[in-house]
Design a protein around this motif. Structure first.
Motif, short mmCIF file in Angstrom:
data_model
loop_
_atom_site.label_atom_id
_atom_site.label_comp_id
_atom_site.label_asym_id
_atom_site.label_seq_id
_atom_site.Cartn_x
_atom_site.Cartn_y
_atom_site.Cartn_z
N ALA A 27 90.13 52.25 27.19
CA ALA A 27 89.49 53.66 27.62
C ALA A 27 89.18 54.52 26.33
O ALA A 27 88.21 55.25 26.43
CB ALA A 27 90.08 54.38 28.55
N ARG A 28 90.31 54.54 25.40
CA ARG A 28 90.05 55.30 24.29
C ARG A 28 88.98 55.00 23.47
O ARG A 28 88.43 55.92 22.97
CB ARG A 28 91.64 55.65 23.66
N PHE A 29 88.99 53.71 23.31
CA PHE A 29 87.80 53.20 22.60
C PHE A 29 86.32 53.59 23.05
O PHE A 29 85.48 53.89 22.42
CB PHE A 29 87.87 51.76 22.39
N ASN A 30 86.32 53.50 24.50
CA ASN A 30 84.98 53.82 24.98
C ASN A 30 84.73 55.34 25.42
O ASN A 30 83.66 55.60 25.90
CB ASN A 30 84.65 52.94 26.14
N PRO B 76 90.68 61.16 28.51
CA PRO B 76 90.57 62.36 28.08
C PRO B 76 91.52 62.55 26.85
O PRO B 76 92.49 61.76 26.67
CB PRO B 76 91.27 63.07 29.12
N ILE B 77 91.40 63.85 26.16
CA ILE B 77 92.23 64.21 24.99
C ILE B 77 93.34 64.95 25.60
O ILE B 77 92.82 66.23 26.14
CB ILE B 77 91.38 64.68 23.80
N ASN C 272 105.20 73.65 28.93
CA ASN C 272 105.36 72.80 30.50
C ASN C 272 103.90 72.53 31.15
O ASN C 272 103.85 71.89 32.17
CB ASN C 272 106.17 73.77 31.06
N THR C 273 102.80 73.21 30.54
CA THR C 273 101.59 73.02 31.12
C THR C 273 100.87 72.00 30.25
O THR C 273 100.42 71.87 29.18
CB THR C 273 100.66 74.23 30.93
N VAL C 274 100.37 70.74 31.25
CA VAL C 274 99.76 69.76 30.70
C VAL C 274 98.39 69.85 31.21
O VAL C 274 97.92 69.90 32.23
CB VAL C 274 100.38 68.50 31.48
N ASN D 234 86.85 63.77 26.41
CA ASN D 234 86.57 62.91 25.25
C ASN D 234 85.11 63.00 24.83
O ASN D 234 84.53 62.12 25.60
CB ASN D 234 87.39 61.82 25.27
N ARG D 235 84.40 63.67 23.68
CA ARG D 235 83.07 63.38 23.32
C ARG D 235 83.04 62.20 22.44
O ARG D 235 81.77 62.34 21.71
CB ARG D 235 82.66 64.71 23.04
#
Length: 351
Positions: free
Chosen positions: A252-255, A259-260, A266-268, A273-274
Motif C-alpha cells: 500500500a505504501r508502494f502504490n 496515508p502518511i 496524543n493526537t493521531v 499520500n500523493r
C-alpha cells in the motif's frame, strides 16, 4: 559484508565499495558496455561477501542488473530520494559520480528492507505491451482532436459520435463522406482518418494480446471486482512481483494508498499520500469507482463510510485501500500458482 554502491549513467558506471561502518574501501569507473560489465565482475572478486546497491534508474541499468544477477550477485535498488538524504549528511561536500555511488552504498547499509532486483519474467512483457498501448492511445487521441476541427471546417453539420473516432465503423463512414469533398483540408482530414484507423487496429491487437497474457498470469487478479484486463496489466507490469513486499501495508505504501502519518503527542492524524506508483494507484481508483457503481461488498462498504460522515473522496480512498489489500493477496496467489506450475513442469525432467 562489503556494500558496493553504483551510480549509473548512459556511458559509464561508477562503483564505490564501503565496509560495514561506511568507510570507503575502493572505487571503480567503467564504460556502460558488456566489456565494462565483465570488468566489474572481475573487480568484485577481491571482496568475500558483496551486496550491490544500485540507483533505481531501470531505463539505464536494466542490462547491467541482468549481467550482475547472472553472475550470482545480490542487487538491491535505492530510490533517488533516499540518496539525497545520505548525500547531505556526508562529510564530503558537492556532487560527483563517486559521491553519489558512496551515498547509494550508505543507504543500503542504513535500510535493510530495500527492494531486490530480479531477472525479467513474464510480467516484463505485460508492462512493455501495456505501456506501448497507452502510448498508441495518446497518439490516437491527439490525432482525433485535430481531426474533429478539420471535420467541423469541412461540414459543421457532420455528426461524429462521442468517442466515435476509435470505432472502425465510424471511420469507414467518415472516409466515404470525405471522398466527396475536395481541397487540402479534406485531403489532410482523410489522412488523419487513415491514421486513426491504423492506430485503432494496433491498439485492438495489443489489447487482445494483453488479454491472453493476463488471463494466463493473473486469473485471481482478474477475479477482483472492478479489475479488468487493462487495469490488471498495469498492476502486473508495475508491481513486478508481489513477493518482494513484506506485507500488504508495504504494498500500500508502494502504490500510494497508505496515508502518511503527521501527528505528535496524543493526537493521531494522517494526510493524503500523493506519492507512490501513480499507475497502480490509478488502476485501483478505477476499480473502486466501478465497485461503487455496482452492487456488492465494495458498494456496501462505500455507503457505510458515507453514512458515517465521510466525504465522497474520503470514502473512495478507504475503499481503494481495501482493494489494494485484495489485489496484493490475489497477486501472491497467482505467483504461487505459477511457481507450482514451474515445479511440476521440471519434475519429469528431473526423473
Amino acid at each position: 559484508m562489503t556494500v558496493v554502491g553504483i551510480d549509473s549513467h548512459k556511458k559509464t558506471h561508477t562503483l564505490v565499495a564501503v565496509d560495514q561502518v561506511g568507510k570507503r574501501l575502493a572505487q571503480l569507473t567503467v564504460e556502460a558496455t558488456a566489456k565494462g560489465h565483465r570488468q566489474v565482475c572481475t573487480w568484485l572478486g577481491q571482496f568475500d561477501q558483496v551486496l550491490l546497491a544500485i540507483e533505481d534508474c531501470r531505463h539505464l541499468t536494466r542490462r547491467f542488473e541482468a549481467d550482475l544477477l547472472l553472475a550470482g550477485y545480490a542487487v538491491v535498488r535505492v530510490h533517488t530520494q533516499l540518496m539525497a538524504g545520505a548525500r547531505r549528511s556526508a562529510r564530503e561536500r558537492g556532487k560527483s559520480d563517486p559521491i553519489d555511488a558512496e551515498a547509494v552504498a550508505r543507504v543500503a547499509l542504513r535500510e535493510p528492507d530495500l527492494p531486490r532486483a530480479e531477472l525479467d519474467g513474464p510480467t516484463r512483457e505485460v508492462k512493455l505491451r501495456s505501456d506501448h498501448r497507452r502510448t498508441l492511445v495518446r497518439q490516437r487521441t491527439a490525432i482525433a482532436n485535430k481531426l474533429r476541427w478539420f471535420l467541423h471546417e469541412i461540414d459543421p453539420g457532420l455528426a461524429v459520435p462521442s468517442r466515435g473516432l476509435k470505432r472502425l465503423c465510424v471511420l469507414d463512414s467518415l472516409e466515404a463522406d470525405l471522398a466527396a469533398h475536395h481541397g487540402v483540408v479534406a485531403e489532410i482530414a482523410l489522412d488523419l482518418v487513415q491514421d486513426c484507423r491504423r492506430l485503432t487496429v494496433r491498439i485492438n491487437a495489443m489489447e487482445s494480446q494483453l488479454r491472453q497474457l493476463v488471463r494466463e498470469l493473473a486469473p485471481n487478479l482478474l477475479a477482483v471486482p472492478g479489475c479488468g484486463v487493462l487495469s490488471a496489466a498495469m498492476i502486473l507490469g508495475e508491481t513486478t512481483g508481489a513477493a518482494r513486499f513484506k506485507s500488504k501495508d508495504a504494498f500500500a505504501r508502494f502504490n500510494g494508498t497508505a496515508p502518511i502519518p503527521v501527528w505528535s503527542s496524543n493526537t493521531v492524524r494522517v494526510r493524503l499520500n500523493r506519492g507512490g506508483n501513480r499507475t497502480i494507484n490509478n488502476a485501483l481508483h478505477m476499480a473502486a469507482v466501478t465497485q461503487v457503481r455496482r452492487d456488492g461488498p465494495g458498494a456496501t462498504y462505500y455507503a457505510k463510510q458515507i453514512a458515517a460522515g465521510k466525504t465522497v473522496k474520503e470514502a473512495l480512498r478507504l475503499l481503494r485501500r481495501r482493494i489494494s489489500d485484495r489485489v496484493f493477496r490475489a497477486l501472491l496467489a497467482d505467483e504461487a500458482a505459477r511457481d507450482n506450475q514451474q515445479i511440476i513442469q521440471t519434475l519429469p525432467q528431473a526423473a
